[in-house]
Every structure is written in C-alpha cells, then in structure tokens.
Scaffold this motif. Structure first.
Motif, PDB file in Angstrom:
ATOM      1  N   UNK A 191       0.800  -1.228   0.000  1.00 37.48           N
ATOM      2  CA  UNK A 191       0.000   0.000   0.000  1.00 37.48           C
ATOM      3  C   UNK A 191       0.832   1.277   0.000  1.00 37.48           C
ATOM      4  N   UNK A 192       2.146   1.155  -0.028  1.00 34.04           N
ATOM      5  CA  UNK A 192       3.005   2.345  -0.024  1.00 34.04           C
ATOM      6  C   UNK A 192       4.408   1.952  -0.464  1.00 34.04           C
ATOM      7  N   UNK A 193       5.194   2.967  -0.837  1.00 37.77           N
ATOM      8  CA  UNK A 193       6.605   2.781  -1.154  1.00 37.77           C
ATOM      9  C   UNK A 193       7.420   3.321   0.017  1.00 37.77           C
ATOM     10  N   UNK A 194       8.472   2.607   0.387  1.00 38.89           N
ATOM     11  CA  UNK A 194       9.283   2.989   1.537  1.00 38.89           C
ATOM     12  C   UNK A 194      10.744   3.129   1.120  1.00 38.89           C
ATOM     13  N   UNK A 235      -1.668   2.797  10.551  1.00 35.81           N
ATOM     14  CA  UNK A 235      -2.132   4.145  10.867  1.00 35.81           C
ATOM     15  C   UNK A 235      -1.446   5.192   9.992  1.00 35.81           C
ATOM     16  N   UNK A 236      -0.145   5.029   9.823  1.00 32.53           N
ATOM     17  CA  UNK A 236       0.617   6.024   9.053  1.00 32.53           C
ATOM     18  C   UNK A 236       0.142   6.103   7.615  1.00 32.53           C
ATOM     19  N   UNK A 237      -0.020   4.969   6.969  1.00 34.96           N
ATOM     20  CA  UNK A 237      -0.437   4.973   5.561  1.00 34.96           C
ATOM     21  C   UNK A 237      -1.846   5.560   5.425  1.00 34.96           C
ATOM     22  N   UNK A 238      -2.731   5.235   6.359  1.00 28.60           N
ATOM     23  CA  UNK A 238      -4.088   5.793   6.314  1.00 28.60           C
ATOM     24  C   UNK A 238      -4.060   7.312   6.451  1.00 28.60           C
TER      25      UNK A 238
END
Length: 197
Positions: A33-36, A172-175
């Motif tokens: 759900x995200x790139x890190x 939580x962070x991605x949301x």
C-alpha cells in the motif's frame, strides 16, 4: 502511491539507528500500500543550520538545503527512527528538521524510538515539533529497549510482538498519509479557513 521516508535520526559512529531503520524498512516493503525508502542523515550530511532566512520563508540559499528540501518534499509521510539523548532527540535530527518548513507541512509521521527507557521522551519532543510543522503524527509507536531488544545493547534482537507493533503503526501512518495527501490536493484550504475566521 503513498511514499514514506524512514529517516535515520542519528549520525553517531556505532549508532543503533541504522539497524533499527533497516528492520522497519524490511517489514514495511512487504506491504503493497506504499513505497518505503531509507533516508540516512549521515549520508545527507547537512551542516549546522546555515540559512539566513527563516525556513518558513522558503528561500533557500545553499545547494545542500535545496537538495534536502527536494528530498523531503517528495514524500507523503515519515517514520522517524530516533535515539533518546538526554531525554530528547539527537541534535542532528533537530537540525535536519529545522532546515525546512513547507516541505513538512500537511504530511503524516510515525515514530520508532530506542534507548534505555525505550526512547519515549524523545518521541514526546518530536510530537511537539511535528505539531508546529503541521504534521499529523499517529498514535501507534514502537519503543525499543536497549536492554530487552538488543543483545549487548548493540545488536538488534526485537522482542516478540515488536513486528505486530510496526504493522499497527504503519497501518495508521499509511491511512493518515492518504488523508493528508487528499487534503493537500484540495488546494489552499489553510488560507481559506483563516480568512473565514
């Protein structure tokens, strides 16, 4: 796609922060759900704040500041990996944060701390700083004890359950990063709300 920087908040020789950041990054990249990306302040190599104008003016004289601004602006959220030095964050991390202003605004942040007391007092200071920068910090955090989560206080061996803590924090962070990205896309909402008051 949400872009998240995992910022290593220590430049000290022999630091534990690099191992902690790589552990967090290795867990994070399993998500879809995200790139890190790891951002290492040691590699960034900022001097002590040397800009004449306040960062809120957005007038950056030096190439190192402009490069740092470009790096930070490219992310939607941040995981700050921080030690606790004298009940606070490292000078290197505070300096790096203080170089910029608008590039941090309306983003999201999470915290992974470590120290003799889990680094929780450093995170409390970071939360105050993030509030001033208009960064939405999430409640879930990961606090690592030098005694319980490190072998000989130097080799990372996270205790059982720590991975679940990282997952909860990143959820939580991605949301929040998605919500703040939508807020930024809405345009000049801050000026509009000030004008209405």
């Amino acid at each position: 796609m949400i872009r998240v920087a995992v910022i290593i908040g220590s430049t000290r020789p022999g630091r534990n922060g690099e191992a902690v950041a790589r552990w967090v990054h290795d867990l994070a990249v399993r998500r879809g759900d995200a790139e890190f990306e790891i951002v290492d302040l040691k590699e960034v190599g900022l001097p002590h704040l040397d800009e004449a104008m306040p960062p809120s003016m957005g007038v950056y004289e030096h190439p190192h500041t402009r490069a740092w601004a470009e790096t930070i602006a490219s992310f939607d959220a941040y995981v700050f990996v921080t030690p606790e030095y004298n009940h606070s964050i490292s000078g290197a991390l505070k300096n790096a944060i203080d170089f910029l202003y608008a590039e941090w605004n309306d983003k999201a942040a999470a915290f992974v701390s470590y120290g003799s007391a889990g680094g929780v007092r450093a995170v409390e200071h970071l939360r105050l700083i993030m509030g001033e920068l208009g960064v939405a910090d999430v409640r879930a955090q990961v606090s690592l004890s030098l005694a319980a989560d490190f072998e000989n206080f130097s080799v990372l061996r996270p205790a059982a359950g720590r991975e679940a803590g990282v997952t909860a924090m990143l959820d939580q962070l991605v949301a929040w990063a998605g919500a703040m990205k939508a807020l930024r896309a809405a345009g000049d909402y801050a000026a509009a709300s000030v004008g209405d008051s």
